[in-house]
Design an enzyme around this catalytic site. Structure first.
Site, PDB file in Angstrom:
ATOM      1  N   ASP A  55      38.387  36.065  47.946  1.00  0.00           N
ATOM      2  CA  ASP A  55      38.583  37.438  48.401  1.00  0.00           C
ATOM      3  C   ASP A  55      37.978  38.353  47.332  1.00  0.00           C
ATOM      4  O   ASP A  55      37.630  37.893  46.229  1.00  0.00           O
ATOM      5  CB  ASP A  55      40.085  37.696  48.578  1.00  0.00           C
ATOM      6  CG  ASP A  55      40.385  39.103  49.058  1.00  0.00           C
ATOM      7  OD1 ASP A  55      39.573  39.653  49.823  1.00  0.00           O
ATOM      8  OD2 ASP A  55      41.422  39.656  48.651  1.00  0.00           O
ATOM      9  N   ASP A 111      39.144  42.187  46.658  1.00  0.00           N
ATOM     10  CA  ASP A 111      40.126  43.065  46.019  1.00  0.00           C
ATOM     11  C   ASP A 111      41.247  42.262  45.373  1.00  0.00           C
ATOM     12  O   ASP A 111      41.884  41.424  46.011  1.00  0.00           O
ATOM     13  CB  ASP A 111      40.720  44.029  47.048  1.00  0.00           C
ATOM     14  CG  ASP A 111      39.706  45.058  47.517  1.00  0.00           C
ATOM     15  OD1 ASP A 111      39.135  45.742  46.662  1.00  0.00           O
ATOM     16  OD2 ASP A 111      39.482  45.145  48.740  1.00  0.00           O
ATOM     17  N   ASP A 159      44.642  37.229  47.063  1.00  0.00           N
ATOM     18  CA  ASP A 159      45.861  37.798  46.478  1.00  0.00           C
ATOM     19  C   ASP A 159      46.957  38.038  47.503  1.00  0.00           C
ATOM     20  O   ASP A 159      48.091  38.320  47.133  1.00  0.00           O
ATOM     21  CB  ASP A 159      45.537  39.124  45.779  1.00  0.00           C
ATOM     22  CG  ASP A 159      45.246  40.244  46.765  1.00  0.00           C
ATOM     23  OD1 ASP A 159      45.970  41.261  46.767  1.00  0.00           O
ATOM     24  OD2 ASP A 159      44.294  40.100  47.555  1.00  0.00           O
TER      25      ASP A 159
END
Length: 676
Positions: free
Chosen positions: A74, A76, A338
């Protein structure tokens, strides 16, 4: 005496067999044990648990990196990390949105973002506007429920939910339902803070709109540099690993961030780049096609995507098509993100990918767990809970009073552990002794987790992450707290005072049989011998004393009196390379003689075998019991300050004290000793 015992640390002892030696106690015994254990707990510098690296990678499920052929990321809070200034930005713009869009009072613009008012993993009781922390068994943790900035009284929480346990319908399978909403990612922290301040959510609209433009235009202000990110990606490429990115962010924003974090050539490091993926819908949708994105003219191609080209950029799409085009699937793939739901849950449950979670807060949590304050509190809390467990089977009013006091102390300790993490909500991973609901989902959907994706750079690409074997409720693989501490204490006493094992153990464990004392003593001596190979060193100056003795051997007689077991005495003499048959004229081992120090009989027997009067003998001792034995036998005793204080040895009868053998002038001392 021959060894510098300060080099030996009690905390180096290994944990012993966890047999429960204490059963059927009376109240006065438990009270005495409470005082003894509390003193030992407060004075001991032994950490309650092994200290962990804040930069470590931790396993919920065994993962062999040698099996991983494809790495996915990912963007961010995975590849990209943000400075705390981002939370201030989100908070401030959300306030403005509330005032301008929903006509909130302009006074809320005066509110300031305060870190610590929010935490990842909290739940919102939508109907009541209550923020709360829930554990892995769906219990509300009392003391963590807030309505705005005001704590909700426990009685109100219990009344509203008819207790503290929530049903699966109330909480939802993924922590979401019509009644409950869970704040899962780190972007939600300013959202929670604003919610506590003004009881309304405006963060989502800002996140969808202006956030990326503001952050992307000031990358140095909001992005946190990743010093090893380029190295990590280069290493994976050099090892012929396939690398891809799937992110919900726009390409413009990703490019701004990656140019800053990795460099302008970052796209060459990726085999596939997917932006605007709309996770988690991306993982479930079957019809949304991929479009190739042309950065040079900010346009999407309408040609059908039949293959992914390295360094090219694609948008939208779905996981099914992604797998068809790449043939990447199953245990070959490790995807790291996250968000435990948006990034990991579907991949883990439905597609069999290996998964990794990035939790930026983990580093600070581990540093707190490693702190001396936490270690001291949790050590005593664990012991106190064991004492309460022993007490609660004893009937009577006196036991009830003591139970009430200990339970109150336990609650105070639990509150202390919570406050060390966050005074409002505590740890994001624990609610006192239970894991949080957030941690339960983390353990379910993430094979590994760490605080920073670059921590993977510290591990070779064939590293196997092993989960720690945890004790189940019906197992007891850890030492009983009292036995562990008291055994450490007995080892410390044996080293410091040179008392006989039986004397020490009978005092510490009066209810045990002689056979049980012998078992504990054997275990202690075994550990001692293992550690002695590296921890014991000759006392300073001993070599010079031995040379003096060899030089004047015809004029001197040498004897040895020891409380150590024969096996230990032989072991230590071998380390010193002293032949007990040629160097010593007499050796008395207390367990064979039948009496040990502080009884003077052992030194009187040495004098007898040396055929010398006691007053003609010079003795070196380092313990109160040894000095007492030698002085009461009427020998001249010099006290070595290697393990005891000067005042104690003088009080026991030492006529002279020295730091170690370097301060001993044998020519001078022997002149003061009358000849036989």
């Amino acid at each position: 005496m021959f060894f510098n015992k300060k080099e030996y640390k009690v905390e180096d002892l290994k944990e012993i067999d966890p047999k429960r030696y204490f059963t059927g106690r009376q109240i006065h015994e438990l009270q005495q044990l409470y005082e003894l254990l509390k003193d030992e707990s407060e004075s001991s510098n032994v950490a309650y648990s092994q200290l962990m690296s804040p930069n470590g990678v931790f396993a919920n499920n065994e993962l062999n990196l040698n099996d991983i052929k494809i790495y996915g990321f990912d963007f961010d809070y995975t590849l990209a990390r943000y400075r705390p200034t981002l939370h201030n930005l989100i908070y401030d713009h959300a306030k403005t949105y509330l005032v301008e869009k929903f006509k909130y009072p302009e006074d809320i613009l005066k509110l300031e973002y305060l870190p610590g008012l929010g935490a990842r993993g909290l739940h919102l009781d939508i109907a009541r506007g209550w923020l709360m922390k829930i554990d892995s068994y769906h219990n509300i943790q009392l003391g963590t429920v807030y309505h705005g900035m005001n704590p909700v009284p426990d009685k109100d929480v219990i009344a509203a939910h008819k207790g503290t346990r929530l049903s699966i319908d109330a909480i939802g399978y993924f922590g979401m339902s019509s009644n409950m909403y869970q704040f899962v990612d780190i972007f939600s922290i300013p959202e929670i803070t604003l919610l506590r301040d003004v009881m309304q959510d405006a963060v989502t609209q800002f996140h969808k709109g202006a956030l990326h433009n503001l952050v992307g235009n000031e990358v140095e202000k909001y992005f946190e540099p990743h010093t090893r990110l380029h190295q990590l990606l280069e290493r994976l490429r050099a090892a012929n690993k396939q690398i891809f990115m799937i992110t919900n962010s726009s390409y413009w924003f990703v490019e701004r961030g990656m140019n800053y974090l990795v460099g302008d050539d970052w796209r060459k490091l990726f085999n596939v780049i997917i932006c605007q993926a709309r996770k988690p819908t991306f993982f479930a949708a079957q019809k949304k096609p991929f479009r190739e994105y042309k950065p040079e003219n900010n346009a999407k191609s309408w040609d059908r995507v039949t293959t992914f080209k390295s360094s090219n950029v694609y948008v939208e799409g779905n996981l099914g098509t992604f797998i068809d085009l790449t043939t990447w699937s199953g245990n070959d793939v490790l995807y790291i993100g996250d968000h435990i739901y948006g990034d990991l849950a579907d991949l883990f449950l439905k597609h069999g990918w290996r998964t990794g979670a990035i939790l930026q807060e983990l580093k600070e949590e581990i540093e707190t767990v490693n702190s001396e304050n936490f270690q001291n509190v949790i050590k005593w809390l664990n012991i106190l809970q064991w004492l309460i467990d022993q007490l609660q089977v004893i009937p009577g009013a006196e036991a009830d009073i003591l139970m009430k006091r200990w339970v109150e102390e336990r609650q105070e300790l639990r509150s202390k552990t919570k406050d060390l993490f966050n005074p409002h909500f505590g740890s994001i991973f624990r609610t006192y002794h239970n894991p949080t609901y957030f941690h339960r989902r983390l353990a379910r959907f993430a094979d590994i987790y760490t605080s920073n994706v670059c921590n993977l750079y510290d591990y070779p690409l064939d590293y196997i992450f092993f989960p720690r074997r945890m004790a189940l409720a019906h197992e007891n693989i850890l030492p009983t707290p009292d036995l562990n501490l008291l055994l450490l204490n007995s080892a410390k006493e044996a080293l410091r005072t040179s008392q006989l094992n039986e004397n020490i153990l009978s005092g510490l464990f009066p209810q045990l049989s002689t056979n049980e004392h012998e078992k504990i003593a054997d275990q202690k001596e075994k550990l001692f011998r293992e550690l002695a190979l590296t921890k014991l060193h000759p006392t300073n100056g001993l070599s010079e004393i031995l040379k003096y003795i060899e030089k004047n051997r015809t004029q001197l007689k040498i004897g040895l009196a020891t409380n150590a077991p024969r096996e230990v005495a032989d072991f230590e003499l071998n380390i010193l390379k002293l032949d007990q048959h040629t160097f010593f004229d007499a050796i008395i081992v207390a367990e064979e003689f039948g009496s040990g120090k502080p009884d003077p009989a052992i030194y009187l027997e040495v004098c007898k075998r040396l055929q010398l009067k006691p007053e003609s003998c010079l003795v070196f001792e380092d313990s109160p019991s040894g000095v007492t034995s030698a002085s009461q036998a009427q020998t001249k005793c010099i006290g070595l300050l290697t393990s005891s204080e000067k005042e104690k040895l003088v009080k026991c009868g030492a006529y002279l004290t020295v730091k170690d053998f370097t301060e001993v002038n044998l020519d001078q001392v022997l002149k003061e000793i009358p000849t036989a």
